[in-house]
Each structure stands twice: as C-alpha cells, then as structure tokens.
Write a protein that holds these residues in place. Sequence first.
Motif, PDB file in Angstrom:
ATOM      1  N   LYS A  97     103.351  52.062  96.353  1.00 42.88           N
ATOM      2  CA  LYS A  97     103.414  52.724  97.651  1.00 42.88           C
ATOM      3  C   LYS A  97     102.230  53.675  97.780  1.00 42.88           C
ATOM      4  O   LYS A  97     101.873  54.357  96.816  1.00 42.88           O
ATOM      5  N   ALA A  98     101.629  53.718  98.969  1.00 45.34           N
ATOM      6  CA  ALA A  98     100.456  54.572  99.153  1.00 45.34           C
ATOM      7  C   ALA A  98     100.374  55.067 100.592  1.00 45.34           C
ATOM      8  O   ALA A  98     100.792  54.376 101.527  1.00 45.34           O
ATOM      9  N   THR A  99      99.816  56.262 100.746  1.00 49.28           N
ATOM     10  CA  THR A  99      99.616  56.842 102.075  1.00 49.28           C
ATOM     11  C   THR A  99      98.147  56.816 102.486  1.00 49.28           C
ATOM     12  O   THR A  99      97.811  57.216 103.603  1.00 49.28           O
ATOM     13  N   LYS A 100      97.280  56.361 101.580  1.00 47.96           N
ATOM     14  CA  LYS A 100      95.847  56.289 101.868  1.00 47.96           C
ATOM     15  C   LYS A 100      95.217  55.232 100.962  1.00 47.96           C
ATOM     16  O   LYS A 100      95.847  54.759 100.008  1.00 47.96           O
ATOM     17  N   THR A 101      93.984  54.855 101.259  1.00 48.02           N
ATOM     18  CA  THR A 101      93.295  53.872 100.427  1.00 48.02           C
ATOM     19  C   THR A 101      93.094  54.436  99.024  1.00 48.02           C
ATOM     20  O   THR A 101      93.091  55.657  98.823  1.00 48.02           O
ATOM     21  N   PHE A 102      92.925  53.553  98.052  1.00 47.67           N
ATOM     22  CA  PHE A 102      92.847  53.980  96.658  1.00 47.67           C
ATOM     23  C   PHE A 102      91.949  53.030  95.874  1.00 47.67           C
ATOM     24  O   PHE A 102      91.571  51.953  96.361  1.00 47.67           O
ATOM     25  N   ASP A 103      91.631  53.421  94.667  1.00 43.40           N
ATOM     26  CA  ASP A 103      90.817  52.592  93.772  1.00 43.40           C
ATOM     27  C   ASP A 103      91.733  51.549  93.137  1.00 43.40           C
ATOM     28  O   ASP A 103      92.371  51.799  92.120  1.00 43.40           O
ATOM     29  N   TYR A 104      91.807  50.380  93.764  1.00 45.02           N
ATOM     30  CA  TYR A 104      92.762  49.367  93.317  1.00 45.02           C
ATOM     31  C   TYR A 104      92.397  48.771  91.956  1.00 45.02           C
ATOM     32  O   TYR A 104      93.270  48.299  91.229  1.00 45.02           O
ATOM     33  N   LYS A 105      91.132  48.792  91.601  1.00 43.98           N
ATOM     34  CA  LYS A 105      90.746  48.259  90.290  1.00 43.98           C
ATOM     35  C   LYS A 105      91.331  49.110  89.166  1.00 43.98           C
ATOM     36  O   LYS A 105      91.754  48.586  88.130  1.00 43.98           O
ATOM     37  N   THR A 106      91.376  50.415  89.385  1.00 41.98           N
ATOM     38  CA  THR A 106      91.989  51.304  88.395  1.00 41.98           C
ATOM     39  C   THR A 106      93.501  51.120  88.370  1.00 41.98           C
ATOM     40  O   THR A 106      94.120  51.040  87.305  1.00 41.98           O
TER      41      THR A 106
END
Length: 449
Positions: A97-106
């Motif tokens: 779950k997320a409220t903003k974009t994130f570093d998906y590779k990590t």
Amino acid sequence: MSNFLFDEFNPLPAKAWKQKIQVDLKGADYNETLLWHTDEGVIVKPFYTKEDRKNTKIKVPKKGFNICQAIFIDDEKIANSLAIDALQRGANSIQFKATKTFDYKTVLNSIDIENTSIYFNFSFLNADFQIELANFCSSQNTFFQTDIIGNLAEQGNWFTNLKADHNQLEKIVENTDNCISISGDLYQNAGANITQQLAYTLAHANEYLNHFRGYFADKIHFNFAVGSNYFFEIAKLRAFRILWESLLNEYAIKDVETHIFTQPSLRNKTLYDYNVNMLRTTSESMSAILGGSNTISNVSYDEIYHKSNEFGERIARNQLLILQQESYLSEAQNFADGAYYIDSITHQLAQNALTLFKLIEKSGGFLKQLKAGIIQKKINESAAKEEEKFNAKEIVLLGTNLQVNSTDEMKSELELYPFIKQRHIKTLITPIVRKRLSETVEKQRLDNE
C-alpha cells in the motif's frame, strides 16, 4: 459390505418431509413458524434435499488460496525487509500500500515476483508510474488495485477530475494487465447487505465494461470483505462468480477467470475485548476459503487501534496457515460443491442481486445512481437496520453488547483513532463511509473511563 448403509432405506421426497413436519407442528403454520426471511430476500428452510441442488458449474480457482501480507510503504528498505520476512514465515503473496510513488526496485529487491502474487494498492493515480512498475514486474501474478469509481464512491471526489481520471485509466489499461480492481469491500464495510454488495459490485464493474465496450474484461479483478454470517458469506463469493460470468456472457466474452481478493470485514471488529476479533477473523477466513477466494489477506486482531506490529501480523498470518496446513483446507475451493443449503442460498442471492442490478441499469447505471445519492441512501438504510439489531442485541458482538467486561479499559492502548474521522472538504457526491457497528457504544465507554 457390498451395499451402502443407506441403500436399505427408501428415499423420501421433500414433500414427504414437509408433511411430517406439519404433523409435528400440531396446527402451527409451517411458513410462519419455520421459514426465515432474511434482509437479503433469502428464504431459509428448516431442511434441504437434493431437490434444492441447482447443478450450476461454478468456476472456482484451479489451485488453493494465497496467504497475503499487507505492507504499507513508508520507507522502501523497511517495506522490503517486512515483505521478505512475511514470505519466509508462510505468506506467498504481498499487498503493498502506498500514498505516493516510491523506489520499486528497492521495495521488490530479492522478491521472486514471478512466483509471488503481488498486489499494489495506491491512494493516488499515476499512469506513468504504474506502467513503469508493471513493465518492471512483467508478471501475470502482479495485480494493481486501481479503481477510479471506487475512489469517487469512498472519497466523494475523483483523483483529479472525471476526464483526467479516465484518461489516466485508459493509458493504464492499454499498457498493463490485471489493472482494474472493483472495491466491493467498501459496500460491506459501510453496512450494505449481501444482496446489495453483489449487485453494487456487479454494477460498479459494468461501468468499466461499458466504458471499454467489453474489451479488457480479463484485466478486471475484485476485492471483497467477508463478514461473520458464515454460510451466507461462502454463498456470496460463489454467487458473484455466477453473476460475473453471466454479465460477461452478455458481452459475448468467454473464458475469463474471476479473480477475488478477500479480507475479513472491519465492520464487526471491536475495540473492547479485542481478542475476540481473532475468533471472528478465523470464521471469516474460513468463509473466504470455502467461497473460493484466490487470495486472502487476514486482518490483525488489533488492526483498528494499534499501528502495524510484528505480533499482530504474525498471529493473523498464522491463522491462515493453520487453516491451510493443519485443517487441510489448502485445496478447499470445491468443498462447497453439492451442499444443498449453500447451493440454495447461493442461487437465491445471485437471483436477488441480478434483479437489483437490472433495476440499477434500467435507472441509468451505477454512476448515475451514485451521483444522485441513491446508492448511498440504500446502504445507509441497510446499515441503520443492522445497527438497530445490534442495539437490540439481535446482532451480538461478544464483549461489546453481550458479556461485557466492565473493567476493560482501552484509552491508554490507542495508537490509532478507531472511529470515523470527520472530513471538512467539499465533495462532488456524498461519500460511502466505512463504519464499524460498535463505534457509538465504544465512544461512550471511552468517555466514561
């Protein structure tokens, strides 16, 4: 023994059983005395026979259910560590779950995304980010729980506006798989009865089918919440598979699997005597399993008042593991096949929901009724009726309105606000609000501590 035990007895038709019961009633009316008419419009009889079987082939998952762990992404490295730990401890699916974009590779580092079902639940809409993430995962086991109509229903507003949201969604649908999720769980947690849940979820999904003219139906999947009405919840999930297949047939769409992601309801979870929540979620998880859910994400016993914690999440995960491994329900998706009672209520629920769905479509469709406030009004009426039954103890929540422990105090335990938060923002429509049954009683108890 060459013959089965019951071969020695002549079979009796339902009519003969009913005649015997009427004799035993000694003049009392059979229909008034023994038939139970539910709020869903289902008639429950005192006995069932093979005459109640409908012999409908329900397409359930080909394999058993996935055990999912929900993880909120605040810090990418921590989220990754929690996901890996959950997978090592028995989960085989993760919901991020997320409220903003994130570093998906990590976030996805060292996770076998090819063989792990991953669900992404975003409270934002960003087509470019979602497409980039989907391309990175490149797996049929990746699901995006994107629902612009569900966001409108719950928040009262589009993410941006109608045109911008649809443009973003069209871009997502054209470039990713498993990218539209129907938030049927919203209606259950807001107090809709089961017939309403089925009809509203179907009408909700039909808005997307209409928009895309039936294309991309295979990219739609469903979220459901399961309550404590054990057999009815099993029947609900099975009924929806019948309904969705029937609707797709109207679009001449064949061979599309119905993918269902399920969580126990929060509507009946309580702040006081919170350990009882574990019993509730166990029963609800069993309904989800026997109903044929693809993936189940259990909720912690302290979900409503504690921040995410290792103990609560481990217990919730282990509840599913016990059902899967110790109770031998790992391949239980077909267990309800042929059960006369479940068959009967499944088809009654499907028929009643289909009738309501047709009324919605005849009146202009789900979005039109949502914007007019009709859907909200009907859910509120159903929720109010349920709350009246709770106050009258016709619906029982142990430790809250029955067998109350008066010495139980919770004020010092609260890490999260467990009640509806008042929002002071302008909305396009009246939002559909998730609300627990026991909130009013709990507020009074907290005030008196």
